[in-house]
Write a protein that holds these residues in place. Structure first.
Motif, short mmCIF file in Angstrom:
data_model
loop_
_atom_site.label_atom_id
_atom_site.label_comp_id
_atom_site.label_asym_id
_atom_site.label_seq_id
_atom_site.Cartn_x
_atom_site.Cartn_y
_atom_site.Cartn_z
N ALA A 84 13.20 17.73 -11.88
CA ALA A 84 13.17 17.06 -13.19
C ALA A 84 11.76 16.85 -13.72
CB ALA A 84 13.89 15.72 -13.09
N ARG A 130 24.60 15.93 -7.41
CA ARG A 130 23.40 15.64 -8.19
C ARG A 130 23.19 14.13 -8.19
NH1 ARG A 130 23.54 14.66 -14.41
NH2 ARG A 130 22.19 13.09 -13.50
N GLN A 133 20.22 9.47 -11.14
CA GLN A 133 18.93 9.60 -11.83
C GLN A 133 18.03 10.44 -10.96
OE1 GLN A 133 17.06 6.20 -13.77
NE2 GLN A 133 15.10 6.77 -12.90
N PHE A 134 17.48 11.50 -11.52
CA PHE A 134 16.60 12.37 -10.75
C PHE A 134 15.30 11.66 -10.40
CE2 PHE A 134 19.50 15.52 -12.40
CZ PHE A 134 19.55 16.48 -11.40
N ASP A 140 13.24 14.42 -16.30
CA ASP A 140 13.92 15.07 -17.42
C ASP A 140 15.23 15.65 -16.88
OD1 ASP A 140 14.82 16.81 -19.41
OD2 ASP A 140 12.79 17.34 -20.04
N GLU A 141 16.32 14.91 -17.10
CA GLU A 141 17.62 15.31 -16.55
C GLU A 141 18.07 16.66 -17.10
OE1 GLU A 141 22.14 13.88 -17.32
OE2 GLU A 141 20.83 12.36 -16.44
N LYS A 142 17.90 16.88 -18.38
CA LYS A 142 18.32 18.14 -18.99
C LYS A 142 17.58 19.31 -18.36
CE LYS A 142 18.59 20.58 -23.42
NZ LYS A 142 18.27 20.54 -24.88
N TYR A 164 28.27 13.38 -9.22
CA TYR A 164 27.27 12.42 -8.74
C TYR A 164 27.41 12.25 -7.23
CZ TYR A 164 26.33 10.93 -13.57
OH TYR A 164 25.97 10.88 -14.90
#
Length: 429
Positions: A84, A130, A133-134, A140-142, A164
């Motif tokens: 991320a 996943r 929260q990275f 940047d998750e996207k 998740y």
């Protein structure tokens, strides 16, 4: 016949699991380092090895190649925490640039090789874990998911779903539930701490589940490691020391030492401009021997041995009130007694953020602590006494359970892959 593969691509370890109806099993991987149901999330690149221009290994085999070929092997670990980061545009490996998706693909490709025919079954679905929260300062998750998709698309999977990680762990835990229950799962990884609250009920003998909420924070075991390094190792290699710039005395930039906050970052530090600047500071330093020790640590690829020493110290502190830390490359000056009380003081800011994410999920879902029936703690950091106390103080010891620290996510992912309502459990991709 198994039709769903659970893929837990973790910061520290990665695991593959297959679902066969209501049961699951780990996929054993057979690498040059032996057989295991878990694989260290690490890569090694060894140039001009026999008839192979570039030998690439993963996991324990990568670690062995790195140790057996000092100075000749490029070694990367904890690569997931690059996902991320918009700042990470790739790293050079023997003059070739590898972007995140290249590293992830190479790692998973070696897992596929090690898994043999188990990976190449007629799989209907691949379920990938996943974090909520990275990891990273400004994740940047996207971007992370775009990188995941680019890496996974190279395998041609029929279906790829993201779930998740704490949700997957919840499904693993729920297999043994005898009564309806509202379950809070806390998954402590290497880079992130993630929470999920799920309501499990049995209807006509079938387990049903309703998601209630999720939260996460980019703080976990690697941050605890960093606190030990920052207080014991960094001062020995120049943190806080001064260098002369013309007629001024300036402090050595602390940013150099922030690389220890992520093991992945330390593994690429040698290739960065910062390392070149650090070497230039040695002559101007008032304590050059300290910066020389720092430079030697990086040039001699001592990052992984340091990781082992720090990790072992942290683990011992879970069972002992104090323990001895030592790191031979820095000599006797690095030998000292570490008290659990000091360690807990060092990680207090991290614990506060972990507790803050817990407060967030309870508030966001309007869930009172007393309405949680079971708390499932998973991941290696869940063994840290200060972490367990956080939950015992909030919920009481009798409701807390733990287990499956390395396997729970992969097996839970595989179980979700067998469900008809998989869309209910799929996270954003």
């Amino acid at each position: 016949m198994a039709s769903a593969l659970g893929l837990d691509f973790g910061t520290t370890n990665s695991v593959l699991a297959l679902a066969e109806g209501a049961s699951t099993r780990s996929i054993l991987v057979e690498s040059p380092a032996g057989q295991s149901d878990t694989t260290r999330s690490a890569l090694s690149f060894l140039k001009n090895h026999g008839h192979v221009p570039l030998k690439i290994e993963a996991g324990q085999a990568a670690i062995r190649d790195f140790i057996d070929n000092p100075g000749e092997c490029r070694f990367l670990q904890s690569i997931k925490t690059f996902a991320a980061s918009a700042l990470f545009q790739g790293t050079l490996v023997f003059a070739k640039r590898y972007e995140f998706e290249d590293l992830m693909h190479r790692f998973l490709a070696r897992l596929r090789d090690y898994a043999g025919g188990n990976w190449d079954r007629d799989l209907r679905r691949v379920i990938v874990g996943r974090p909520v929260q990275f990891a990273g300062a400004n994740p940047d998750e996207k971007l992370a998911l775009e990188r995941y998709n680019r890496a996974l698309s190279r395998f041609g999977f029929p279906e790829v779903h993201y779930v998740y990680e704490p949700v997957a762990a919840a499904f693993y835990f729920a297999r043994n539930l005898e009564h309806d229950a509202t379950v809070l799962v806390a998954d402590f990884g290497g880079g992130t701490t993630d929470y999920s609250i799920i309501r499990f009920e049995r209807e006509a003998g079938r387990l049903t589940a309703t998601p209630i909420g999720h939260s996460g924070v980019g703080i976990a075991g690697d941050h605890f490691d960093f606190r030990i390094i920052d207080n014991i190792v960094s001062p020995l290699i120049g943190k806080g020391s001064l260098f002369k710039s013309f007629d001024k005395l300036l402090e050595v930039p602390s940013s150099y030492y922030a690389n220890f906050g992520r093991w992945n970052q330390l593994s690429i530090f040698k290739t960065l401009k910062d390392f070149t600047e650090l070497k230039k500071l040695v002559r101007a330093s008032l304590e050059p021997e300290k910066l020389e020790a720092f430079v030697d640590l990086i040039e001699h690829d001592e990052g992984y041995p340091l990781y082992q020493a720090i990790s072992a110290t942290k683990m011992r502190l879970s069972d002992e009130a104090e323990t001895e830390f030592s790191f031979p490359p820095l000599g006797e000056r690095a030998r000292r007694t570490v008290k659990r009380a000091d360690f807990e003081a060092w990680i207090a800011p991290d614990l506060a953020r972990i507790e803050g994410a817990l407060d967030e999920i309870l508030a966001k879902t309007q869930t009172a602590p007393q309405s949680i029936d079971r708390i499932f703690l998973t991941g290696g950091t869940s063994f840290v006494p200060a972490v367990r106390r956080l939950f015992e103080n909030r919920f009481g010891r009798e409701r807390i359970e733990s287990g499956g620290e390395l396997l729970s996510i992969a097996h839970g992912l595989a179980l979700i892959g067998e469900r008809e309502d998989i869309a209910t459990w799929t996270a954003a991709a």
